[in-house]
Design an enzyme around this catalytic site. Structure first.
Site, PDB file in Angstrom:
ATOM      1  N   ARG A  37       2.210   8.213   6.936  1.00 57.12           N
ATOM      2  CA  ARG A  37       2.601   8.070   8.335  1.00 57.12           C
ATOM      3  C   ARG A  37       4.097   7.805   8.492  1.00 57.12           C
ATOM      4  O   ARG A  37       4.763   7.360   7.569  1.00 57.12           O
ATOM      5  CB  ARG A  37       1.832   6.906   8.982  1.00 57.12           C
ATOM      6  CG  ARG A  37       0.327   7.113   9.035  1.00 57.12           C
ATOM      7  CD  ARG A  37      -0.360   5.912   9.637  1.00 57.12           C
ATOM      8  NE  ARG A  37      -0.178   4.719   8.809  1.00 57.12           N
ATOM      9  CZ  ARG A  37      -0.411   3.484   9.217  1.00 57.12           C
ATOM     10  NH1 ARG A  37      -0.835   3.263  10.449  1.00 57.12           N
ATOM     11  NH2 ARG A  37      -0.233   2.459   8.417  1.00 57.12           N
ATOM     12  N   PHE A  82      -3.563  -0.593   7.297  1.00 55.15           N
ATOM     13  CA  PHE A  82      -4.175  -1.910   7.142  1.00 55.15           C
ATOM     14  C   PHE A  82      -5.229  -1.912   6.032  1.00 55.15           C
ATOM     15  O   PHE A  82      -5.145  -1.140   5.091  1.00 55.15           O
ATOM     16  CB  PHE A  82      -4.737  -2.413   8.470  1.00 55.15           C
ATOM     17  CG  PHE A  82      -3.680  -2.715   9.493  1.00 55.15           C
ATOM     18  CD1 PHE A  82      -2.553  -3.449   9.158  1.00 55.15           C
ATOM     19  CD2 PHE A  82      -3.792  -2.254  10.789  1.00 55.15           C
ATOM     20  CE1 PHE A  82      -1.565  -3.729  10.096  1.00 55.15           C
ATOM     21  CE2 PHE A  82      -2.815  -2.525  11.733  1.00 55.15           C
ATOM     22  CZ  PHE A  82      -1.708  -3.270  11.392  1.00 55.15           C
ATOM     23  N   TRP A  92       7.060  -0.578  -7.962  1.00 53.49           N
ATOM     24  CA  TRP A  92       8.175  -1.139  -7.207  1.00 53.49           C
ATOM     25  C   TRP A  92       9.371  -1.371  -8.146  1.00 53.49           C
ATOM     26  O   TRP A  92      10.500  -1.018  -7.823  1.00 53.49           O
ATOM     27  CB  TRP A  92       7.762  -2.455  -6.543  1.00 53.49           C
ATOM     28  CG  TRP A  92       8.803  -3.023  -5.630  1.00 53.49           C
ATOM     29  CD1 TRP A  92       8.962  -2.777  -4.299  1.00 53.49           C
ATOM     30  CD2 TRP A  92       9.867  -3.927  -5.995  1.00 53.49           C
ATOM     31  NE1 TRP A  92      10.048  -3.468  -3.798  1.00 53.49           N
ATOM     32  CE2 TRP A  92      10.631  -4.176  -4.819  1.00 53.49           C
ATOM     33  CE3 TRP A  92      10.255  -4.543  -7.183  1.00 53.49           C
ATOM     34  CZ2 TRP A  92      11.736  -5.030  -4.805  1.00 53.49           C
ATOM     35  CZ3 TRP A  92      11.367  -5.381  -7.172  1.00 53.49           C
ATOM     36  CH2 TRP A  92      12.085  -5.625  -6.000  1.00 53.49           C
ATOM     37  N   ALA A 141      -3.565   1.316  13.196  1.00 54.71           N
ATOM     38  CA  ALA A 141      -4.901   1.315  12.594  1.00 54.71           C
ATOM     39  C   ALA A 141      -5.820   0.262  13.202  1.00 54.71           C
ATOM     40  O   ALA A 141      -7.022   0.294  12.979  1.00 54.71           O
ATOM     41  CB  ALA A 141      -4.805   1.109  11.090  1.00 54.71           C
ATOM     42  N   THR A 146       3.952   1.545  -0.959  1.00 60.71           N
ATOM     43  CA  THR A 146       4.686   1.580  -2.228  1.00 60.71           C
ATOM     44  C   THR A 146       3.817   2.159  -3.336  1.00 60.71           C
ATOM     45  O   THR A 146       4.268   3.009  -4.124  1.00 60.71           O
ATOM     46  CB  THR A 146       5.163   0.161  -2.596  1.00 60.71           C
ATOM     47  OG1 THR A 146       6.006  -0.334  -1.557  1.00 60.71           O
ATOM     48  CG2 THR A 146       5.918   0.160  -3.914  1.00 60.71           C
ATOM     49  N   LYS A 176       7.355  -6.540  10.731  1.00 63.98           N
ATOM     50  CA  LYS A 176       6.505  -5.895   9.747  1.00 63.98           C
ATOM     51  C   LYS A 176       7.295  -5.143   8.681  1.00 63.98           C
ATOM     52  O   LYS A 176       6.883  -5.044   7.540  1.00 63.98           O
ATOM     53  CB  LYS A 176       5.538  -4.940  10.457  1.00 63.98           C
ATOM     54  CG  LYS A 176       4.550  -4.256   9.529  1.00 63.98           C
ATOM     55  CD  LYS A 176       3.589  -3.390  10.338  1.00 63.98           C
ATOM     56  CE  LYS A 176       2.617  -2.666   9.421  1.00 63.98           C
ATOM     57  NZ  LYS A 176       3.242  -1.586   8.667  1.00 63.98           N
ATOM     58  N   PHE A 211       3.528  -8.358  -9.292  1.00 61.39           N
ATOM     59  CA  PHE A 211       4.681  -9.195  -8.930  1.00 61.39           C
ATOM     60  C   PHE A 211       5.122  -9.976 -10.166  1.00 61.39           C
ATOM     61  O   PHE A 211       4.315 -10.258 -11.063  1.00 61.39           O
ATOM     62  CB  PHE A 211       4.292 -10.182  -7.816  1.00 61.39           C
ATOM     63  CG  PHE A 211       4.364  -9.607  -6.427  1.00 61.39           C
ATOM     64  CD1 PHE A 211       5.340 -10.023  -5.539  1.00 61.39           C
ATOM     65  CD2 PHE A 211       3.463  -8.638  -6.006  1.00 61.39           C
ATOM     66  CE1 PHE A 211       5.407  -9.498  -4.247  1.00 61.39           C
ATOM     67  CE2 PHE A 211       3.525  -8.102  -4.734  1.00 61.39           C
ATOM     68  CZ  PHE A 211       4.497  -8.543  -3.845  1.00 61.39           C
ATOM     69  N   LYS A 245       0.816  -1.221   0.000  1.00 63.62           N
ATOM     70  CA  LYS A 245       0.000   0.000   0.000  1.00 63.62           C
ATOM     71  C   LYS A 245       0.849   1.271   0.000  1.00 63.62           C
ATOM     72  O   LYS A 245       0.592   2.203  -0.771  1.00 63.62           O
ATOM     73  CB  LYS A 245      -0.932  -0.055   1.222  1.00 63.62           C
ATOM     74  CG  LYS A 245      -1.855   1.113   1.408  1.00 63.62           C
ATOM     75  CD  LYS A 245      -3.029   0.749   2.300  1.00 63.62           C
ATOM     76  CE  LYS A 245      -2.622  -0.064   3.512  1.00 63.62           C
ATOM     77  NZ  LYS A 245      -1.767   0.666   4.456  1.00 63.62           N
TER      78      LYS A 245
END
Length: 556
Positions: free
Chosen positions: A94, A301, A409, A273, A73, A105, A381, A71
């Site tokens: 954030r 999240f 990415w 969150a 990224t 994480k 991906f 998210k």
């Protein structure tokens, strides 16, 4: 392929004063933290308030899985792509928490060629905001214990103190502690505990405050516990709100950095969150809206937690509501929601994509309830097959939601151009008509039930005895007109993290309600939500090091 940190360290950074100049920010508007980081002055924030807000794009996601969604990224790559197609865009996201960075994480600075920089600083101590929040939180704890030690003039019941200490680390051993042991000179013995800093109400307050006076007012409204007669005790009763605001006077100013492509970015605040509202600061988002034509922000999240709270708690505090919601998904994560094990996600499985699509479809339907157009972004991906991508496009077409691949990415700004163009077109052709999910004048039970049924799709809400007693107390104290901040597992629509996909036929159980008067919401706790995470068997910290010249190593 280079690692995230290798990509970040190979990028050429511009002086931050040069990066923000196109936004009308001059050198004197900045408080510099070296060449590449700065805080924006209150004078500039105030001056920008006369500007008309631009467009707001909220990036959210399906329920997170170990397969990864990306998210942050996509948020960063989308803003880069908007600038690439000629739009004046800015990011508001954030700050990472050091605990998860050192744990499992990972950071919150994006990845690959869609990162905010300097990523090492952002993921570690940055400008010291987290430490200031930790200090303010623990200063309040010290004041509470000192008040007890000095005679307890307010009659605080030490068994009913709800304020905890915090630390910006994952440390399960501190979840439950006893303080004041040793002798009478060490204070009054009582049970206490530690939360992680980002779970502190002071973090939530910092992210919702509009200026220093509002910050001070919110701090004064914090409920720290109850007297023997069960009446609440506020920070204002201890008369320390001014001292706490003084500790936070620099932390409240938004931080400015840049992406690999030179897009200006506010990185400020970071409430959890699944405990708090999971959004960056109101000051950062509001100011970005007044400086740029497009502001890209994110909520923590999945959309059932972060986006719901952004739209029901944060948006009423902003000068503009979202013009579009972007829901990020990966084919890998959809397959996991469709029942595929993590070690088999690299194999083509169109049946699992179709089954897992139910999770994405429900999030799309939920976000549309707010009157805001939705776009799906598929974070690509290398293992994604043409057949899986084609199927996903067909499934999105069936529910009439635009969908684009995002290859930011691997390709940076270029990999997000089609997504950026689709979002701009959607905003231009489908104006948003934002509406909140519920009215604050509803009862506490009605507000919780609305969220549980409309967003989670629960059959009913079960209020445990403790929660019912607390609701009675909330009503008695006149707190029942506040919005609800649900504390729930991020992994499922339900309060059971093992129920993936789009579960039905379940109940949501509310075990406890915690008033967060300073933040301005009531937290409803479901399931077993940890406010102090633990470390995994092999923490990410094991891979980290520093070179003799000070270069960070092994940071993702």
């Amino acid at each position: 392929m280079k690692t995230d940190i290798e990509i970040a360290q190979s990028a050429e950074l511009k002086p931050i004063a040069e990066v923000v100049k196109p936004l009308g920010i001059d050198f004197d508007d900045l408080e510099l933290y070296g060449k590449y980081k700065a805080k924006l002055t209150f004078d500039k924030i105030k001056a920008a308030e006369k500007n008309t807000p631009g467009k707001l794009i909220l990036v959210t996601a399906i329920n997170p899985t170990p397969a990864g969604e990306g998210k942050s990224t996509v948020t960063i790559g989308l803003a880069d792509a908007l600038n690439k197609i000629g739009k004046k865009a800015m990011i508001a996201i954030r700050e990472p928490s050091l605990g998860p960075v050192m744990g499992i994480k990972g950071g919150a600075a994006g990845g690959g060629y869609a990162q905010v920089l300097p990523m090492e600083d952002i993921n570690l101590h940055f400008t010291g905001d987290m430490h200031a929040i930790t200090t303010a939180n623990n200063a309040l704890s010290a004041m509470i214990d000192n008040h007890l030690h000095q005679g307890n003039e307010l009659g605080i019941d030490q068994r009913r103190i709800i304020w905890k200490r915090v630390l910006d680390l994952n440390d399960r051993a501190l979840r439950h502690v006893t303080v004041g042991l040793g002798s009478p000179i060490n204070g009054i013995p009582r049970e206490d505990g530690f939360d992680i800093t980002v779970a502190s109400e002071i973090m939530a307050i910092l992210c919702l405050a509009t200026d220093l006076e509002d910050l001070k007012k919110r701090l004064s409204d914090i409920v720290i516990g109850y007297r023997y007669d069960r009446t609440p005790v506020y920070v204002r009763d201890l008369k320390v709100q001014g001292a706490l605001a003084l500790i936070l006077k620099e932390a409240i100013k938004p931080n400015l950095v840049q992406t690999i492509y030179g897009t200006p970015a506010f990185v400020h605040g970071g409430p959890f969150a699944n405990i708090a509202h999971g959004c960056n600061s109101v000051l950062a988002t509001s100011t970005a809206l007044r400086l740029a034509d497009y502001t890209v922000t994110e909520a923590g999240f999945g959309a059932d937690l972060g986006a719901e709270k952004f739209l029901d708690i944060k948006t009423p505090n902003l000068p503009a509501s979202p013009d579009a919601v972007v829901i990020v998904a990966t084919i890998r994560a959809l397959k996991m929601n469709g029942g595929v094990a993590k070690d088999a996600l690299g194999e083509e499985n169109t049946a699992a994509v179709k089954a897992g699509f139910a999770n994405l479809a429900r999030h799309v339907e939920n976000m549309r309830k707010y009157g805001v157009p939705v776009v799906v972004a598929i974070n690509e991906f290398v293992t994604d097959t043409a057949e899986e991508i084609a199927l996903l496009r067909d499934l999105c077409a069936e529910i009439d939601v635009p969908v684009e691949l995002a290859s930011v990415w691997a390709k940076g700004a270029e990999g997000g151009v089609e997504l950026a163009e689709t979002i701009v077109k959607t905003i231009d052709e489908k104006p948003a008509h934002y509406t909140r999910l519920y009215d604050n004048d509803l009862t506490v039970e009605e507000k919780i039930t609305t969220i549980a049924r409309e967003i989670y799709r629960a059959d009913k809400v079960v209020f445990e005895k403790k929660a019912k007693t607390q609701i009675t107390q909330i009503v008695k104290n006149g707190w029942d007109k506040l919005p609800i901040c649900m504390a729930k597992t991020q992994y499922s629509f339900s309060d059971d993290p093992s129920l993936l996909g789009a579960p039905t036929g379940f109940d949501i159980t509310i075990r406890e309600l915690v008033p967060k008067l300073g933040a301005g919401f009531i937290v409803a706790l479901t399931g077993d939500v940890m406010t102090m995470p633990g470390l995994p068997k092999k923490p990410a910290a094991l891979n980290m090091d520093v070179a003799p010249d000070g270069t960070a190593l092994g940071l993702f």
